[in-house]
Design a protein around this motif. Structure first.
Motif, PDB file in Angstrom:
ATOM      1  N   LEU A 236     -53.512  74.727 -16.108  1.00 13.86           N
ATOM      2  CA  LEU A 236     -54.634  74.428 -16.986  1.00 13.86           C
ATOM      3  C   LEU A 236     -55.225  75.737 -17.509  1.00 13.86           C
ATOM      4  CD1 LEU A 236     -56.394  71.680 -14.817  1.00 13.86           C
ATOM      5  CD2 LEU A 236     -55.065  71.311 -16.914  1.00 13.86           C
ATOM      6  N   PRO A 237     -55.990  75.704 -18.606  1.00 11.08           N
ATOM      7  CA  PRO A 237     -56.640  76.924 -19.088  1.00 11.08           C
ATOM      8  C   PRO A 237     -57.523  77.527 -18.000  1.00 11.08           C
ATOM      9  CG  PRO A 237     -56.815  75.168 -20.712  1.00 11.08           C
ATOM     10  CD  PRO A 237     -56.269  74.538 -19.479  1.00 11.08           C
ATOM     11  N   ILE A 238     -57.352  78.819 -17.747  1.00 14.24           N
ATOM     12  CA  ILE A 238     -58.033  79.409 -16.586  1.00 14.24           C
ATOM     13  C   ILE A 238     -59.523  79.627 -16.801  1.00 14.24           C
ATOM     14  CG2 ILE A 238     -55.966  80.531 -15.705  1.00 14.24           C
ATOM     15  CD1 ILE A 238     -57.238  83.178 -16.869  1.00 14.24           C
ATOM     16  N   ASP A 239     -60.018  79.415 -18.016  1.00 16.41           N
ATOM     17  CA  ASP A 239     -61.453  79.608 -18.259  1.00 16.41           C
ATOM     18  C   ASP A 239     -62.184  78.294 -18.493  1.00 16.41           C
ATOM     19  OD1 ASP A 239     -60.263  79.008 -20.643  1.00 16.41           O
ATOM     20  OD2 ASP A 239     -61.215  80.608 -21.802  1.00 16.41           O
ATOM     21  N   SER A 240     -61.566  77.168 -18.071  1.00 18.98           N
ATOM     22  CA  SER A 240     -62.162  75.853 -18.375  1.00 18.98           C
ATOM     23  C   SER A 240     -62.100  74.932 -17.168  1.00 18.98           C
ATOM     24  CB  SER A 240     -61.432  75.194 -19.559  1.00 18.98           C
ATOM     25  OG  SER A 240     -61.491  75.997 -20.707  1.00 18.98           O
ATOM     26  N   LEU A 241     -62.877  75.241 -16.142  1.00 20.29           N
ATOM     27  CA  LEU A 241     -62.860  74.404 -14.943  1.00 20.29           C
ATOM     28  C   LEU A 241     -63.646  73.109 -15.109  1.00 20.29           C
ATOM     29  CD1 LEU A 241     -62.127  74.033 -11.940  1.00 20.29           C
ATOM     30  CD2 LEU A 241     -64.207  75.310 -11.367  1.00 20.29           C
ATOM     31  N   ASP A 242     -64.843  73.191 -15.680  1.00 25.21           N
ATOM     32  CA  ASP A 242     -65.748  72.042 -15.719  1.00 25.21           C
ATOM     33  C   ASP A 242     -65.142  70.770 -16.314  1.00 25.21           C
ATOM     34  OD1 ASP A 242     -67.627  73.558 -14.478  1.00 25.21           O
ATOM     35  OD2 ASP A 242     -68.920  73.829 -16.233  1.00 25.21           O
ATOM     36  N   PRO A 243     -64.412  70.837 -17.433  1.00 29.46           N
ATOM     37  CA  PRO A 243     -63.889  69.587 -18.010  1.00 29.46           C
ATOM     38  C   PRO A 243     -62.904  68.845 -17.105  1.00 29.46           C
ATOM     39  CG  PRO A 243     -63.787  71.367 -19.607  1.00 29.46           C
ATOM     40  CD  PRO A 243     -64.106  71.996 -18.293  1.00 29.46           C
ATOM     41  N   PHE A 244     -62.342  69.558 -16.114  1.00 35.50           N
ATOM     42  CA  PHE A 244     -61.305  68.953 -15.281  1.00 35.50           C
ATOM     43  C   PHE A 244     -61.772  68.602 -13.869  1.00 35.50           C
ATOM     44  CE2 PHE A 244     -59.284  71.947 -18.266  1.00 35.50           C
ATOM     45  CZ  PHE A 244     -58.532  71.037 -19.007  1.00 35.50           C
ATOM     46  N   LEU A 245     -63.017  68.895 -13.534  1.00 35.35           N
ATOM     47  CA  LEU A 245     -63.468  68.752 -12.156  1.00 35.35           C
ATOM     48  C   LEU A 245     -63.269  67.348 -11.599  1.00 35.35           C
ATOM     49  CD1 LEU A 245     -66.708  70.942 -12.045  1.00 35.35           C
ATOM     50  CD2 LEU A 245     -64.631  71.245 -10.668  1.00 35.35           C
ATOM     51  N   ASP A 246     -63.490  66.327 -12.413  1.00 37.65           N
ATOM     52  CA  ASP A 246     -63.399  64.956 -11.906  1.00 37.65           C
ATOM     53  C   ASP A 246     -62.060  64.290 -12.221  1.00 37.65           C
ATOM     54  OD1 ASP A 246     -66.008  64.886 -10.756  1.00 37.65           O
ATOM     55  OD2 ASP A 246     -66.833  64.766 -12.781  1.00 37.65           O
ATOM     56  N   ALA A 247     -61.111  65.090 -12.686  1.00 34.53           N
ATOM     57  CA  ALA A 247     -59.772  64.537 -12.935  1.00 34.53           C
ATOM     58  C   ALA A 247     -59.091  64.236 -11.605  1.00 34.53           C
ATOM     59  CB  ALA A 247     -58.950  65.526 -13.736  1.00 34.53           C
ATOM     60  N   ARG A 248     -58.470  63.078 -11.518  1.00 30.14           N
ATOM     61  CA  ARG A 248     -57.754  62.699 -10.306  1.00 30.14           C
ATOM     62  C   ARG A 248     -56.375  63.360 -10.306  1.00 30.14           C
ATOM     63  NH1 ARG A 248     -60.052  58.866  -7.310  1.00 30.14           N
ATOM     64  NH2 ARG A 248     -58.070  58.325  -6.310  1.00 30.14           N
ATOM     65  N   LEU A 249     -55.953  63.779  -9.138  1.00 31.31           N
ATOM     66  CA  LEU A 249     -54.707  64.518  -8.993  1.00 31.31           C
ATOM     67  C   LEU A 249     -53.602  63.628  -8.444  1.00 31.31           C
ATOM     68  CD1 LEU A 249     -56.225  67.711  -7.331  1.00 31.31           C
ATOM     69  CD2 LEU A 249     -55.442  67.512  -9.696  1.00 31.31           C
ATOM     70  N   THR A 250     -52.385  63.899  -8.879  1.00 33.96           N
ATOM     71  CA  THR A 250     -51.247  63.209  -8.290  1.00 33.96           C
ATOM     72  C   THR A 250     -50.999  63.762  -6.887  1.00 33.96           C
ATOM     73  OG1 THR A 250     -49.600  64.805  -9.057  1.00 33.96           O
ATOM     74  CG2 THR A 250     -50.218  63.005 -10.587  1.00 33.96           C
ATOM     75  N   GLU A 251     -50.224  63.079  -6.111  1.00 34.37           N
ATOM     76  CA  GLU A 251     -49.928  63.565  -4.761  1.00 34.37           C
ATOM     77  C   GLU A 251     -49.212  64.906  -4.814  1.00 34.37           C
ATOM     78  OE1 GLU A 251     -47.370  62.219  -0.834  1.00 34.37           O
ATOM     79  OE2 GLU A 251     -48.311  60.678  -2.083  1.00 34.37           O
ATOM     80  N   ALA A 252     -48.298  65.069  -5.782  1.00 27.82           N
ATOM     81  CA  ALA A 252     -47.574  66.332  -5.902  1.00 27.82           C
ATOM     82  C   ALA A 252     -48.530  67.467  -6.255  1.00 27.82           C
ATOM     83  CB  ALA A 252     -46.488  66.210  -6.963  1.00 27.82           C
ATOM     84  N   GLU A 253     -49.502  67.209  -7.126  1.00 28.98           N
ATOM     85  CA  GLU A 253     -50.478  68.236  -7.481  1.00 28.98           C
ATOM     86  C   GLU A 253     -51.347  68.604  -6.296  1.00 28.98           C
ATOM     87  OE1 GLU A 253     -51.195  67.289 -12.244  1.00 28.98           O
ATOM     88  OE2 GLU A 253     -52.289  66.139 -10.717  1.00 28.98           O
ATOM     89  N   ARG A 254     -51.771  67.607  -5.524  1.00 31.11           N
ATOM     90  CA  ARG A 254     -52.578  67.892  -4.334  1.00 31.11           C
ATOM     91  C   ARG A 254     -51.780  68.722  -3.332  1.00 31.11           C
ATOM     92  NH1 ARG A 254     -53.914  62.136  -2.584  1.00 31.11           N
ATOM     93  NH2 ARG A 254     -52.787  61.463  -4.446  1.00 31.11           N
ATOM     94  N   ALA A 255     -50.532  68.362  -3.146  1.00 32.97           N
ATOM     95  CA  ALA A 255     -49.692  69.099  -2.195  1.00 32.97           C
ATOM     96  C   ALA A 255     -49.503  70.546  -2.642  1.00 32.97           C
ATOM     97  CB  ALA A 255     -48.337  68.404  -2.061  1.00 32.97           C
ATOM     98  N   ARG A 256     -49.309  70.744  -3.937  1.00 29.61           N
ATOM     99  CA  ARG A 256     -49.129  72.120  -4.436  1.00 29.61           C
ATOM    100  C   ARG A 256     -50.389  72.944  -4.219  1.00 29.61           C
ATOM    101  NH1 ARG A 256     -46.941  76.029  -7.190  1.00 29.61           N
ATOM    102  NH2 ARG A 256     -47.939  77.039  -8.980  1.00 29.61           N
TER     103      ARG A 256
END
Length: 316
Positions: free
Chosen positions: A57-77
């Protein structure tokens, strides 16, 4: 690796969103007493970088993604990266193979120091432009990046100075291999030449409009006290001798012979300003502040005529 083997499945079920993993990373990093300074200043910045870069994701844009749900693979990574940061104490840039200067990405691995020179910031804010040292970037036809490491300053110089041919010199073949990858990825192989050698030695008398130098400048006492994060980087990229100025002295001695008339040397020396001014009381150092990073007095500028040897006075 840490508690990942015993609690991995449980954590995958507990953490659902970017916010969850971000908060967890900050807590882990603070509890572990990690050292920072490779692009992040504290646990919050480090966690944001790992989460965003780990998810591409863009490294200067955390806030828009804070409540995005993650896949299991993303959580594991992300859990794997957080665990590795704590267990190995390697800089996050090494774990992710990526570092940024002014939002510009560079590949990095343990063969080269993590790029973070204040000169990179100054090329965009403070060194170039109306009223600055270089008013018109188009006038720079040649530039040299000394102690180039992974090539970030050479690449930034090629971007900032559109007419410049850039040489990048480093003593380490490993670092230059990283630089080669970066030069190729940025499409600058026709303008940036990588040169292996010791400072000015391989340049055969070539002269430049601008010399950028981020040499080793850590003194022996500080080097011996390095936390693991800094010790993970190539020692050659840090070791500046007993007082940290061994390489800086050599650059000051030889730079004038490699500058065109009107050219300038821009050199980073960390916190050695006082020692440098005491050692060279006759040199009119101009110190530049990197305002975004709140770094004061770590980068100096000297013009070619200021570096030229002065005629000795005759004794009567």
């Amino acid at each position: 690796m840490s508690d990942s083997s015993s609690a991995g499945d449980e954590r995958l079920a507990v953490f659902a969103t970017v916010r969850d993993l971000f908060r967890y990373a900050v807590s882990r990093f603070n509890a572990a007493g990690l050292a920072f300074g490779h692009g992040a200043t504290d646990a919050v910045d480090e966690a944001a970088f790992i989460v965003l870069e780990g998810l591409k994701l863009p490294i200067d844009s955390l806030d828009p993604f804070l409540d995005a749900r993650l896949t299991e693979a993303e959580r594991a990574r992300l859990l794997s990266l957080i665990d590795a940061r704590v267990a190995t104490r390697k800089p996050a840039a090494y774990l992710l193979g990526r570092a940024y200067i002014q939002g510009i990405p560079f590949y990095v691995d343990e063969r080269a120091i993590v790029p973070r020179s204040f000169i990179g910031e100054l090329l965009f804010h403070g060194l170039v432009g109306p009223g600055a040292l270089i008013d018109e970037p188009e006038t720079i036809a040649s530039a040299l990046d000394l102690c180039a490491g992974g090539g970030s300053l050479a690449i930034l110089a090629a971007r900032v100075f559109p007419n410049a041919i850039v040489d990048a010199v480093d003593l380490s073949a490993d670092a230059l291999a990283v630089a080669r990858r970066n030069v190729d990825e940025h499409g600058l192989a026709d303008r940036v030449t990588l040169v292996k050698g010791d400072l000015f030695a391989p340049l055969e008398g070539r002269r430049y409009d601008l010399i950028l130098a981020n040499p080793p400048y850590v003194d022996a006492e500080s080097l011996a006290a390095f936390p693991p994060e800094y010790a993970a980087e190539p020692r050659i990229a840090h070791a500046g001798g007993a007082d940290g100025l061994d390489v800086v002295r050599r650059i000051l001695a030889d730079a004038a012979a490699h500058l065109n008339p009107g050219g300038a040397l821009v050199c980073e020396v960390g916190r050695a300003r006082g020692k440098l001014e005491a050692a060279y009381p006759d040199l009119p150092f101009l110190w530049l502040d990197a305002e975004e990073s709140e770094a004061e007095g770590e980068v100096f500028v000297l013009r070619a005529d200021q570096l030229a040897p002065r005629p000795q006075r005759r004794r009567r």
